[in-house]
Design a protein around this motif. Structure first.
Motif, PDB file in Angstrom:
ATOM      1  N   LYS A   1     -11.319  16.759 -20.612  1.00 16.17           N
ATOM      2  CA  LYS A   1     -10.878  16.514 -22.302  1.00 16.17           C
ATOM      3  C   LYS A   1     -11.343  15.618 -23.203  1.00 16.17           C
ATOM      4  CE  LYS A   1      -6.546  19.658 -22.305  1.00 16.17           C
ATOM      5  NZ  LYS A   1      -5.227  19.274 -22.555  1.00 16.17           N
ATOM      6  N   CYS A   2     -12.711  15.802 -24.169  1.00 15.39           N
ATOM      7  CA  CYS A   2     -13.290  14.923 -24.402  1.00 15.39           C
ATOM      8  C   CYS A   2     -14.263  14.529 -23.806  1.00 15.39           C
ATOM      9  CB  CYS A   2     -12.339  14.192 -25.367  1.00 15.39           C
ATOM     10  SG  CYS A   2     -11.435  14.690 -26.614  1.00 15.39           S
ATOM     11  N   GLY A   3     -14.794  14.646 -22.721  1.00 19.07           N
ATOM     12  CA  GLY A   3     -15.135  13.867 -21.806  1.00 19.07           C
ATOM     13  C   GLY A   3     -15.037  12.428 -20.836  1.00 19.07           C
ATOM     14  N   LEU A   4     -13.645  12.763 -20.856  1.00 16.50           N
ATOM     15  CA  LEU A   4     -12.806  11.472 -20.280  1.00 16.50           C
ATOM     16  C   LEU A   4     -13.041  11.256 -18.549  1.00 16.50           C
ATOM     17  CD1 LEU A   4     -11.129  11.682 -22.865  1.00 16.50           C
ATOM     18  CD2 LEU A   4      -9.464  10.568 -21.187  1.00 16.50           C
ATOM     19  N   SER A   5     -13.322  10.587 -17.841  1.00 18.81           N
ATOM     20  CA  SER A   5     -13.836  10.984 -16.582  1.00 18.81           C
ATOM     21  C   SER A   5     -12.309  11.131 -15.385  1.00 18.81           C
ATOM     22  CB  SER A   5     -14.063   9.347 -15.946  1.00 18.81           C
ATOM     23  OG  SER A   5     -13.346   8.486 -16.269  1.00 18.81           O
ATOM     24  N   ALA A   6     -11.536  10.977 -16.012  1.00 18.12           N
ATOM     25  CA  ALA A   6      -9.644  11.557 -15.430  1.00 18.12           C
ATOM     26  C   ALA A   6      -8.906  11.977 -16.619  1.00 18.12           C
ATOM     27  CB  ALA A   6      -9.426  10.307 -15.213  1.00 18.12           C
ATOM     28  N   PRO A   7      -8.392  12.771 -16.255  1.00 17.11           N
ATOM     29  CA  PRO A   7      -7.092  13.265 -16.854  1.00 17.11           C
ATOM     30  C   PRO A   7      -6.479  12.945 -16.895  1.00 17.11           C
ATOM     31  CG  PRO A   7      -6.848  14.365 -14.822  1.00 17.11           C
ATOM     32  CD  PRO A   7      -7.599  13.687 -13.940  1.00 17.11           C
ATOM     33  N   CYS A   8      -5.613  13.166 -18.504  1.00 17.18           N
ATOM     34  CA  CYS A   8      -4.619  12.282 -18.938  1.00 17.18           C
ATOM     35  C   CYS A   8      -3.316  12.891 -18.519  1.00 17.18           C
ATOM     36  CB  CYS A   8      -3.911  12.449 -19.838  1.00 17.18           C
ATOM     37  SG  CYS A   8      -5.774  11.390 -20.811  1.00 17.18           S
ATOM     38  N   PRO A   9      -1.743  11.768 -18.083  1.00 15.13           N
ATOM     39  CA  PRO A   9      -0.761  12.758 -18.392  1.00 15.13           C
ATOM     40  C   PRO A   9      -0.572  13.452 -18.646  1.00 15.13           C
ATOM     41  CG  PRO A   9      -1.197  10.251 -17.963  1.00 15.13           C
ATOM     42  CD  PRO A   9      -2.176  10.474 -18.817  1.00 15.13           C
ATOM     43  N   SER A  10       0.344  13.597 -18.242  1.00 22.35           N
ATOM     44  CA  SER A  10       1.954  14.396 -18.689  1.00 22.35           C
ATOM     45  C   SER A  10       2.128  14.299 -20.588  1.00 22.35           C
ATOM     46  CB  SER A  10       2.644  15.417 -18.340  1.00 22.35           C
ATOM     47  OG  SER A  10       3.332  16.268 -19.416  1.00 22.35           O
ATOM     48  N   LYS A  11       1.937  14.989 -21.677  1.00 26.85           N
ATOM     49  CA  LYS A  11       2.225  14.230 -22.510  1.00 26.85           C
ATOM     50  C   LYS A  11       1.544  13.464 -23.550  1.00 26.85           C
ATOM     51  CE  LYS A  11       7.447  15.881 -22.146  1.00 26.85           C
ATOM     52  NZ  LYS A  11       8.772  16.213 -22.380  1.00 26.85           N
ATOM     53  N   HIS A  12       0.530  13.227 -22.889  1.00 20.39           N
ATOM     54  CA  HIS A  12      -0.083  12.396 -23.664  1.00 20.39           C
ATOM     55  C   HIS A  12      -1.490  13.085 -23.793  1.00 20.39           C
ATOM     56  CE1 HIS A  12       1.718   9.376 -21.082  1.00 20.39           C
ATOM     57  NE2 HIS A  12       1.108   8.603 -21.156  1.00 20.39           N
ATOM     58  N   LEU A  13      -1.821  12.649 -24.531  1.00 15.99           N
ATOM     59  CA  LEU A  13      -3.080  12.810 -26.203  1.00 15.99           C
ATOM     60  C   LEU A  13      -4.722  12.492 -25.342  1.00 15.99           C
ATOM     61  CD1 LEU A  13      -1.720  12.989 -29.509  1.00 15.99           C
ATOM     62  CD2 LEU A  13      -1.890  14.978 -28.182  1.00 15.99           C
ATOM     63  N   ALA A  14      -6.035  12.962 -24.717  1.00 13.73           N
ATOM     64  CA  ALA A  14      -7.098  12.572 -24.273  1.00 13.73           C
ATOM     65  C   ALA A  14      -7.775  12.449 -26.022  1.00 13.73           C
ATOM     66  CB  ALA A  14      -7.751  13.134 -23.503  1.00 13.73           C
ATOM     67  N   PHE A  15      -8.264  11.282 -25.687  1.00 18.31           N
ATOM     68  CA  PHE A  15      -9.117  11.205 -27.413  1.00 18.31           C
ATOM     69  C   PHE A  15     -10.420  10.052 -27.300  1.00 18.31           C
ATOM     70  CE2 PHE A  15      -7.314   7.229 -26.785  1.00 18.31           C
ATOM     71  CZ  PHE A  15      -7.860   5.915 -27.317  1.00 18.31           C
ATOM     72  N   ARG A  16     -11.221  10.588 -27.255  1.00 20.67           N
ATOM     73  CA  ARG A  16     -12.832   9.834 -27.863  1.00 20.67           C
ATOM     74  C   ARG A  16     -12.729   9.373 -29.138  1.00 20.67           C
ATOM     75  NH1 ARG A  16     -16.816   8.668 -23.769  1.00 20.67           N
ATOM     76  NH2 ARG A  16     -15.605  10.142 -22.530  1.00 20.67           N
ATOM     77  N   LEU A  17     -13.350   7.817 -29.486  1.00 22.89           N
ATOM     78  CA  LEU A  17     -13.903   7.116 -30.714  1.00 22.89           C
ATOM     79  C   LEU A  17     -15.056   6.411 -30.346  1.00 22.89           C
ATOM     80  CD1 LEU A  17     -10.546   5.794 -32.459  1.00 22.89           C
ATOM     81  CD2 LEU A  17     -11.527   7.844 -32.143  1.00 22.89           C
ATOM     82  N   VAL A  18     -16.402   7.407 -31.457  1.00 25.42           N
ATOM     83  CA  VAL A  18     -18.024   6.835 -31.677  1.00 25.42           C
ATOM     84  C   VAL A  18     -17.040   6.345 -32.948  1.00 25.42           C
ATOM     85  CG1 VAL A  18     -19.798   7.291 -30.895  1.00 25.42           C
ATOM     86  CG2 VAL A  18     -18.405   8.294 -29.575  1.00 25.42           C
ATOM     87  N   SER A  19     -17.885   5.371 -33.145  1.00 22.29           N
ATOM     88  CA  SER A  19     -17.907   5.058 -34.636  1.00 22.29           C
ATOM     89  C   SER A  19     -20.044   4.985 -34.629  1.00 22.29           C
ATOM     90  CB  SER A  19     -18.464   3.037 -34.823  1.00 22.29           C
ATOM     91  OG  SER A  19     -19.459   2.808 -33.661  1.00 22.29           O
ATOM     92  N   GLY A  20     -20.341   5.180 -36.102  1.00 23.64           N
ATOM     93  CA  GLY A  20     -21.308   5.648 -36.801  1.00 23.64           C
ATOM     94  C   GLY A  20     -22.840   4.724 -36.268  1.00 23.64           C
ATOM     95  N   ALA A  21     -24.221   5.122 -35.647  1.00 23.21           N
ATOM     96  CA  ALA A  21     -24.990   4.431 -35.085  1.00 23.21           C
ATOM     97  C   ALA A  21     -25.915   4.024 -36.669  1.00 23.21           C
ATOM     98  CB  ALA A  21     -25.795   5.129 -33.883  1.00 23.21           C
ATOM     99  N   ALA A  22     -25.656   2.771 -36.673  1.00 19.52           N
ATOM    100  CA  ALA A  22     -26.456   2.078 -38.155  1.00 19.52           C
ATOM    101  C   ALA A  22     -26.534   3.180 -39.298  1.00 19.52           C
ATOM    102  CB  ALA A  22     -28.359   2.255 -38.059  1.00 19.52           C
ATOM    103  N   ASN A  23     -26.877   3.641 -40.214  1.00 19.49           N
ATOM    104  CA  ASN A  23     -26.155   4.197 -40.644  1.00 19.49           C
ATOM    105  C   ASN A  23     -27.218   5.700 -41.358  1.00 19.49           C
ATOM    106  OD1 ASN A  23     -29.673   3.734 -41.692  1.00 19.49           O
ATOM    107  ND2 ASN A  23     -29.322   3.421 -43.685  1.00 19.49           N
ATOM    108  N   VAL A  24     -27.869   6.514 -39.498  1.00 21.77           N
ATOM    109  CA  VAL A  24     -28.493   7.214 -39.519  1.00 21.77           C
ATOM    110  C   VAL A  24     -27.468   8.412 -38.682  1.00 21.77           C
ATOM    111  CG1 VAL A  24     -30.479   8.338 -37.898  1.00 21.77           C
ATOM    112  CG2 VAL A  24     -29.725   6.358 -39.251  1.00 21.77           C
ATOM    113  N   ILE A  25     -27.031   7.874 -37.638  1.00 22.60           N
ATOM    114  CA  ILE A  25     -26.140   9.083 -36.712  1.00 22.60           C
ATOM    115  C   ILE A  25     -25.089   9.038 -37.166  1.00 22.60           C
ATOM    116  CG2 ILE A  25     -25.272  10.014 -34.602  1.00 22.60           C
ATOM    117  CD1 ILE A  25     -28.251   8.768 -33.411  1.00 22.60           C
ATOM    118  N   GLY A  26     -23.925   9.736 -37.904  1.00 22.74           N
ATOM    119  CA  GLY A  26     -22.621   9.965 -37.983  1.00 22.74           C
ATOM    120  C   GLY A  26     -21.470   9.343 -36.453  1.00 22.74           C
TER     121      GLY A  26
END
Length: 231
Positions: free
Chosen positions: A58-83
């Protein structure tokens, strides 16, 4: 004796033909053996085994999250071009494709007990009004997860109260967050310790990846769901 000449010609042609066939078979086999030797193959009819691709979760993680955990991925913007992007449980909550990101702070609120998305909002921290951010953060309920990804500039309009509110959510970097710094953060209302999910990249002319901005930050992980609050 008239056939002696033609017979000799035929014999020579047959000899040449047999010699060519034998040479082709011999050198063709040697060539194949050399190819298999250097390619690591073990049989003349085997095909090379392709390298298995790393499995993504989930969300491109390399390993699954344990039960009752939420998988997440955050990416900040690149300069003022890519959101920026905020992914939770393989669902994109905020992204340029969804057309719900903007300059400043991009925030998603999630129920820390159920994992359900509550709200997403963007706050312009360059030309906007910080009071909008304060009104958004002040009434958060206990256990609410707060996902933050910066884009362009996330700090110009920050004041003491907004920084304090983020510190109460578990941030340690917000007090030093400055003009055009990159920032990703996951906190929670009522957190007892500092959040382990936070990164900050300082805006510096000597180290910026882009001309006037630092590089984009990427962070992923697994967040444990909170047990239901007692009545």
């Amino acid at each position: 004796m008239r056939l002696t000449g033609p017979l000799r010609v035929v014999a020579v042609m047959l000899l040449v033909g047999l010699t060519w066939l034998l040479a082709s078979a011999l050198f063709g086999r040697e060539s194949a053996l050399v190819q298999y030797f250097f390619s690591g193959k073990t049989g003349t009819n085997e095909e090379p085994t392709p390298e298995p691709r790393p499995r993504k979760y989930k969300c491109g993680l390399s390993a699954p999250c344990p039960s009752k955990h939420l998988a997440f991925r955050l990416v900040s913007g690149a300069a003022n071009v890519i959101g920026p992007k905020i992914c939770l449980e393989d669902k994109m909550l905020l992204s340029s494709v969804k057309n719900n990101v903007g300059r400043g702070l991009n925030i998603a609120l999630v129920n820390g007990v159920t994992g359900e998305l509550m709200e997403t909002k963007t706050f312009d921290m360059w030309a906007g009004d910080v009071s909008d951010l304060l009104k958004f953060l002040r009434p958060l309920h206990e256990g609410t997860l707060v996902f933050v990804a910066s884009f362009d500039d996330a700090a110009t309009k920050m004041n003491d109260e907004s920084r304090r509110l983020f510190e109460e959510l578990g941030s340690t970097a917000v007090k030093e967050l400055a003009f055009r710094d990159s920032w990703v953060f996951v906190g929670a209302k009522g957190i007892e310790n500092k959040s382990p999910f936070e990164q900050r990249m300082k805006n510096s002319k000597s180290s910026n990846k882009y001309e006037g901005w630092p590089e984009s930050l990427e962070m992923d992980g697994c967040i444990p769901l909170r047990p239901p609050l007692e009545a």
